[in-house]
Write an enzyme that holds these catalytic residues in place. Structure first.
Site, mmCIF file in Angstrom:
data_model
loop_
_atom_site.group_PDB
_atom_site.id
_atom_site.type_symbol
_atom_site.label_atom_id
_atom_site.label_comp_id
_atom_site.label_asym_id
_atom_site.label_seq_id
_atom_site.Cartn_x
_atom_site.Cartn_y
_atom_site.Cartn_z
ATOM 1 N N ASN A 12 -21.720 11.335 -19.592
ATOM 2 C CA ASN A 12 -22.436 10.141 -20.050
ATOM 3 C C ASN A 12 -23.881 10.538 -20.338
ATOM 4 O OD1 ASN A 12 -23.716 7.670 -20.319
ATOM 5 N ND2 ASN A 12 -23.448 7.061 -18.184
ATOM 6 N N TRP A 13 -24.226 10.580 -21.626
ATOM 7 C CA TRP A 13 -25.576 11.031 -22.002
ATOM 8 C C TRP A 13 -26.636 9.942 -21.802
ATOM 9 C CZ3 TRP A 13 -24.847 14.248 -27.198
ATOM 10 C CH2 TRP A 13 -24.232 15.455 -26.872
ATOM 11 N N LYS A 14 -26.202 8.743 -21.502
ATOM 12 C CA LYS A 14 -27.137 7.607 -21.340
ATOM 13 C C LYS A 14 -28.076 7.544 -22.557
ATOM 14 C CE LYS A 14 -26.752 8.262 -16.417
ATOM 15 N NZ LYS A 14 -27.168 7.836 -15.116
ATOM 16 N N HIS A 97 -20.831 0.076 -15.818
ATOM 17 C CA HIS A 97 -21.720 1.085 -15.223
ATOM 18 C C HIS A 97 -22.801 0.366 -14.422
ATOM 19 C CE1 HIS A 97 -24.609 4.326 -14.789
ATOM 20 N NE2 HIS A 97 -23.620 5.162 -15.073
ATOM 21 N N GLU A 99 -25.834 0.838 -14.116
ATOM 22 C CA GLU A 99 -27.091 0.564 -14.833
ATOM 23 C C GLU A 99 -26.958 -0.675 -15.715
ATOM 24 O OE1 GLU A 99 -27.612 4.522 -16.422
ATOM 25 O OE2 GLU A 99 -27.985 5.254 -14.388
ATOM 26 N N GLU A 166 -18.471 5.409 -8.427
ATOM 27 C CA GLU A 166 -19.808 5.988 -8.478
ATOM 28 C C GLU A 166 -20.724 5.264 -7.488
ATOM 29 O OE1 GLU A 166 -20.664 7.874 -12.522
ATOM 30 O OE2 GLU A 166 -21.028 5.755 -12.796
ATOM 31 N N GLY A 172 -28.028 9.849 -10.319
ATOM 32 C CA GLY A 172 -29.331 10.327 -10.773
ATOM 33 C C GLY A 172 -30.299 10.636 -9.649
ATOM 34 N N SER A 207 -24.391 12.382 -9.347
ATOM 35 C CA SER A 207 -25.054 13.690 -9.170
ATOM 36 C C SER A 207 -24.074 14.860 -9.079
ATOM 37 C CB SER A 207 -25.982 13.662 -7.943
ATOM 38 O OG SER A 207 -27.030 12.734 -8.153
ATOM 39 N N GLY A 228 -23.514 12.464 -15.394
ATOM 40 C CA GLY A 228 -24.678 12.026 -16.164
ATOM 41 C C GLY A 228 -25.570 13.213 -16.502
ATOM 42 N N GLY A 229 -26.612 13.415 -15.697
ATOM 43 C CA GLY A 229 -27.631 14.443 -15.969
ATOM 44 C C GLY A 229 -27.067 15.814 -16.306
HETATM 45 C C1 PEP Z 1 -23.679 8.343 -14.286
HETATM 46 O O1 PEP Z 1 -24.589 7.935 -14.976
HETATM 47 O O2 PEP Z 1 -22.566 7.825 -14.374
HETATM 48 C C2 PEP Z 1 -23.949 9.448 -13.359
HETATM 49 C C3 PEP Z 1 -23.024 9.763 -12.492
HETATM 50 O O3 PEP Z 1 -25.168 10.072 -13.462
HETATM 51 P P1 PEP Z 1 -25.632 11.393 -12.657
HETATM 52 O O4 PEP Z 1 -24.532 12.414 -12.791
HETATM 53 O O5 PEP Z 1 -26.896 11.812 -13.343
HETATM 54 O O6 PEP Z 1 -25.836 10.986 -11.239
#
Ligand code: PEP
Length: 249
Positions: A12-14, A97, A99, A166, A172, A207, A228-229
């Site tokens: 997920n590039w957000k 999600h 966010e 999650e 993040g 993460s 994500g990251g």
């Molecule tokens: C996400 O946005 O779904 C996520 C898991 O981000 P990260 O891996 O950066 O924690």
């Protein structure tokens, strides 16, 4: 199972990525980023869906979107519809999600409408669920997850579905859930899904990176990761895919 049974590594590039950056990413992925035992998907921002559809398809990377509205078309300024996502070549759409739940105040009611719309127009939702830190500390994790999963009540279990657990406190932040927490919570999520009649794949997210992927993906009940990251750089994303491939092998 209603969806695919292969382990899924989804990035997920957000709100990250320009066209130039994404083309370099694709170049750095190399010849064969999706090995035999692992399905690979990426969710770039909406502006990159059309230009990335073909290069992703050439590398067997499945295209997904990060969100959508629940109507096919109409006067919904700033929104994107499931029809547009299919037109752009998407297979997956992330729904619920944290966010979106926290920043855009998306409710279970809206998420359920979006699930229906996704299925109506041929998309596979990745339904995200997860507790905040205070929920976990108060012993309310299972209650929160059961409430978020209740959007599936009465829905047709034949539709393709992936769920991503999650923990919000791990997204993040660099903190990951412990192996014990992951195993215990995934067991609860699978049991709840079974009770609701949806025997689908459950990913872990929060993460996940090249250093912890192997351990997390080896946990019972974890059938992939939402990243994500660490999905923003081809080398760390590839290392996670490789960890998944050896866990499946
Ligand atoms: C996400 O946005 O779904 C996520 C898991 O981000 P990260 O891996 O950066 O924690």
């Amino acid at each position: 199972m209603a969806g695919s049974t292969r382990c899924l590594i989804a990035g997920n590039w957000k709100m990250n990525g320009t066209l130039q950056e994404s083309l370099s990413f694709i170049h750095d992925l190399g010849e064969n980023p999706a090995p035999e035992y692992v399905e690979v998907a990426l969710m770039p921002p909406f502006t990159l869906l059309h230009p990335l559809a073909k290069p992703f398809a050439e590398k067997e990377v499945c295209l997904g979107a990060q969100s959508m509205y629940c109507e096919a078309r109409g006067a919904y300024t700033g929104s994107i519809s499931p029809v547009m996502l299919r037109d752009a070549g998407c297979h997956y759409v992330i729904l619920g999600h944290s966010e979106r739940r926290d920043i855009q105040h998306e409710s279970n009611t809206l998420i359920r409408k979006k699930m229906d719309a996704a299925w109506e127009y041929g998309l596979e939702p990745i339904l995200c669920i997860g507790e905040h830190l205070d929920d976990r500390e108060c012993g309310k994790t299972n209650e929160v997850l059961a409430d978020q999963l209740s959007v599936l009540e009465g829905l047709n279990a034949e539709h393709p579905l992936t769920v991503a657990y999650e923990p919000v406190w791990a997204i993040g932040t660099g903190k990951t859930a412990s192996v014990e927490q992951v195993k215990e919570t995934h067991a609860f999520v699978h049991a709840e899904l079974q009770r609701l009649g949806h025997d689908c794949r459950v990913l872990y997210g929060g993460s996940v990176n090249a250093g912890n992927a192997e351990e997390l993906l080896a946990c019972k009940g974890v059938e992939g990761a939402l990243v994500g990251g660490a999905s923003l750089k081809a080398d760390s994303f590839m290392q996670i895919i490789e960890a998944a491939n050896s866990a499946e092998n």
